[in-house]
Design a protein around this motif. Structure first.
Motif, short mmCIF file in Angstrom:
data_model
loop_
_atom_site.label_atom_id
_atom_site.label_comp_id
_atom_site.label_asym_id
_atom_site.label_seq_id
_atom_site.Cartn_x
_atom_site.Cartn_y
_atom_site.Cartn_z
N UNK A 57 0.84 -1.20 0.00
CA UNK A 57 0.00 0.00 0.00
C UNK A 57 0.88 1.25 0.00
N UNK A 58 1.94 1.23 0.80
CA UNK A 58 2.81 2.42 0.88
C UNK A 58 3.51 2.68 -0.46
N UNK A 59 3.86 1.59 -1.13
CA UNK A 59 4.48 1.77 -2.46
C UNK A 59 3.50 2.48 -3.37
N UNK A 60 2.25 2.05 -3.33
CA UNK A 60 1.23 2.68 -4.20
C UNK A 60 1.06 4.16 -3.83
N UNK A 61 1.08 4.42 -2.52
CA UNK A 61 0.93 5.80 -2.05
C UNK A 61 2.10 6.66 -2.55
N UNK A 62 3.32 6.14 -2.34
CA UNK A 62 4.51 6.90 -2.75
C UNK A 62 4.57 7.10 -4.26
N UNK A 63 4.04 6.12 -4.98
CA UNK A 63 4.05 6.23 -6.45
C UNK A 63 2.92 7.11 -6.97
N UNK A 64 2.12 7.67 -6.05
CA UNK A 64 1.08 8.62 -6.45
C UNK A 64 -0.21 7.98 -6.91
N UNK A 65 -0.40 6.69 -6.65
CA UNK A 65 -1.63 6.04 -7.06
C UNK A 65 -2.76 6.34 -6.08
N UNK A 66 -3.98 6.14 -6.53
CA UNK A 66 -5.14 6.15 -5.65
C UNK A 66 -5.53 4.72 -5.34
N UNK A 67 -6.64 4.57 -4.64
CA UNK A 67 -7.07 3.24 -4.18
C UNK A 67 -8.50 2.96 -4.61
N UNK A 68 -8.71 1.75 -5.10
CA UNK A 68 -10.06 1.23 -5.30
C UNK A 68 -10.35 0.35 -4.09
N UNK A 69 -11.28 0.80 -3.24
CA UNK A 69 -11.64 0.06 -2.03
C UNK A 69 -13.05 -0.48 -2.18
N UNK A 70 -13.27 -1.71 -1.71
CA UNK A 70 -14.57 -2.34 -1.95
C UNK A 70 -15.33 -2.70 -0.67
N UNK A 71 -14.80 -2.30 0.46
CA UNK A 71 -15.52 -2.55 1.71
C UNK A 71 -15.16 -1.42 2.67
N UNK A 72 -15.97 -1.21 3.70
CA UNK A 72 -15.64 -0.14 4.66
C UNK A 72 -14.27 -0.34 5.30
N UNK A 73 -13.90 -1.59 5.57
CA UNK A 73 -12.60 -1.81 6.21
C UNK A 73 -11.47 -1.50 5.24
N UNK A 74 -11.63 -1.86 3.97
CA UNK A 74 -10.60 -1.49 2.99
C UNK A 74 -10.47 0.03 2.93
N UNK A 75 -11.61 0.71 2.94
CA UNK A 75 -11.60 2.17 2.88
C UNK A 75 -10.87 2.75 4.11
N UNK A 76 -11.28 2.29 5.29
CA UNK A 76 -10.71 2.83 6.53
C UNK A 76 -9.21 2.55 6.59
N UNK A 77 -8.81 1.37 6.14
CA UNK A 77 -7.40 0.98 6.15
C UNK A 77 -6.60 1.85 5.18
N UNK A 78 -7.16 2.09 3.98
CA UNK A 78 -6.46 2.94 3.00
C UNK A 78 -6.23 4.33 3.58
N UNK A 79 -7.24 4.87 4.26
CA UNK A 79 -7.09 6.19 4.89
C UNK A 79 -6.03 6.12 5.99
N UNK A 80 -6.05 5.02 6.76
CA UNK A 80 -5.09 4.88 7.86
C UNK A 80 -3.66 4.76 7.33
N UNK A 81 -3.49 4.15 6.16
CA UNK A 81 -2.15 4.06 5.56
C UNK A 81 -1.67 5.43 5.10
N UNK A 82 -2.63 6.34 4.86
CA UNK A 82 -2.23 7.71 4.50
C UNK A 82 -2.78 8.23 3.19
N UNK A 83 -3.60 7.43 2.51
CA UNK A 83 -4.20 7.93 1.27
C UNK A 83 -5.19 9.03 1.61
N UNK A 84 -5.08 10.20 0.95
CA UNK A 84 -6.10 11.22 1.18
C UNK A 84 -7.44 10.76 0.62
N UNK A 85 -8.52 11.25 1.22
CA UNK A 85 -9.85 10.78 0.82
C UNK A 85 -10.11 11.00 -0.67
#
Ligand SMILES: Cc1ncc(COP(=O)(O)O)c(C=O)c1O
Length: 414
Positions: A68-96
């Motif tokens: 996830x951090x690699x994706x963040x550092x590389x400037x990617x966004x996230x496709x999240x498919x559940x509330x926990x995936x969403x919450x985790x992506x935000x916790x890793x540092x992806x802006x909303x």
């Protein structure tokens, strides 16, 4: 010339690194090479150069923290498919505003949660679009369409077409417009994802062109998300996705489409999972038992379908190598796990360098839909996970659970 899967990944140095990891951390263990992930991102980006582009990562493929951090550092966004995936992506540092929420058959609670977090919702059912419109009139939303072109490496991974539960049929576009008008919704994006493990650029383009055609009736679009699905070669000798034809059949027409589109700031989004991560991962397992049956030889390992379900679920091929003695004479094995199911196998009738009890095997190209689909079936722990940085150092992502932890969990104490 295409090298067999794993050949680019596993140099002699890599093999000895994997054996050192098996010695130090035991088995079963997933190991991911960070350099392969970065290389795949670079590769796809270079082909999409010149498009107004956003790359998302479908985190369901593998949500290990360093991935996830690699994706963040590389400037990617996230496709999240559940509330926990969403919450985790935000916790890793992806802006909303870099998170896209694509849950299917979403509940009211999930809808309110995602909207409350400020992420864009991707809605694939008319009734959910209506509920969203009633709850949040005047908001932006993305709509997932089913353009009736589906594809994939197995029937179970096809996510469009008349038998698919995903997306709003493109034939119902007028109802989408009506709901948008009624609730003052801005349809900011159109989305599709037609399936996984697709090797045909013709098929990808056929699906993309349906959604591009459909987009002409939407006048407030910011983006068109053409989904993931890019396949990788799993078998020796299998050709990778033909990037020359990807350029010609997909990228060039997308550029022409953008140039002729009335909206001046329309972006194209892609959201692969497998393409970025599959080839980065190896599942290490130890051969516990070599058993001569009457008709076949079984190599029984300390891992199994609980750790990599793709062979059992899809009949998927994963290349298996003997890391301990790679140069031995080849013999034919059923390479199996320790789970009490007959579908518990990694490979059947497979020629592998002769396996002896105690040898370490590598199950290759296991970086996507491996760890993220593990279970604790038979009360066995998930594998450990290790990340190898771009510089070649080793980081523990997680350990296996101990026997006591597994029992505590079953007792409800964890
Ligand atoms: C909505 C969506 N986007 C993207 C993906 C990623 O697919 P792939 O790993 O084949 O690129 C999936 C996988 O199921 C998906 O459901």
């Amino acid at each position: 010339m295409k090298l067999p899967p794993g050949m680019t990944l596993l140099s002699p140095d890599d093999r000895s690194l994997l054996l050192d990891i098996a010695d130090a951390h035991g088995t079963p263990t997933y190991v991911y090479f960070g350099r392969t992930v970065e290389e795949r991102i670079r590769q796809l980006r270079s082909h999409l150069d010149g498009l107004p582009l956003r790359l998302l990562y479908a985190m369901k493929a593998n949500h290990a923290v360093p991935m996830m951090r690699t994706m963040l550092e590389q400037g990617l966004g996230i496709d999240a498919v559940s509330p926990a995936e969403l919450a985790y992506a935000l916790a890793v540092g992806f802006p909303a505003d870099r998170v896209f929420f694509s849950a299917n058959n979403m509940t009211d609670e999930e809808m309110h949660y995602a909207h409350g977090k400020g992420v864009l919702l991707n809605i694939g059912e008319l009734s959910r679009l209506e509920a969203f419109g009633k709850a949040y009139p005047g908001s932006e939303v993305c709509v997932r369409l089913n353009g009736q072109v589906g594809a994939g490496h197995h029937e179970h991974v096809i996510t469009a077409g008349e038998k698919s539960k995903f997306g709003i049929p493109v034939e119902q576009i007028e109802t989408i417009h009506a709901l948008a008008r009624q609730h003052d919704l801005r349809i900011a994006g159109l989305h599709q994802h037609i399936g996984s493990g697709i090797m045909s650029t013709e098929t990808l383009w056929k699906a993309i062109s349906v959604i591009l055609d459909a987009s002409r009736s939407f006048d407030q679009l910011r983006f068109i998300n053409v989904g993931g699905g890019l396949g990788i070669p799993y078998r020796p000798g299998e050709q990778p996705l033909d990037m020359t034809s990807f350029d010609r059949l997909i990228v060039a027409p997308l550029k022409a489409f953008i140039a002729s589109h009335p909206s001046s700031n329309l972006q194209i989004w892609f959201e692969p999972g497998r393409f970025f991560t599959a080839e980065s991962g190896v599942l290490l397992a130890r051969v516990n038992t070599v058993k001569e049956g009457t008709h076949r030889t079984f190599a029984g390992t300390d891992s199994g379908m609980n750790h990599l379900v793709r062979p059992a679920m899809y009949g998927a091929y994963h290349h298996v190598v003997n890391l301990t003695r790679p140069d031995g004479p080849e013999r034919v094995y059923d390479v199996v796990g320790n789970i009490c199911e007959s579908s518990d196998f990694f490979a059947k009738d497979r020629a592998v360098a002769e396996l002896r009890e105690g040898d370490i095997i590598g199950v290759l190209d296991a970086g996507a839909y491996g760890m993220s689909m593990t279970t604790r079936y038979n009360m066995r722990s998930e594998p450990a996970e290790i990340w190898i940085t771009q510089e070649g150092s080793t980081q523990i992502i997680r350990d296996r659970l101990t026997l006591d932890q597994l029992v505590e969990f079953a007792l409800g104490a964890r």
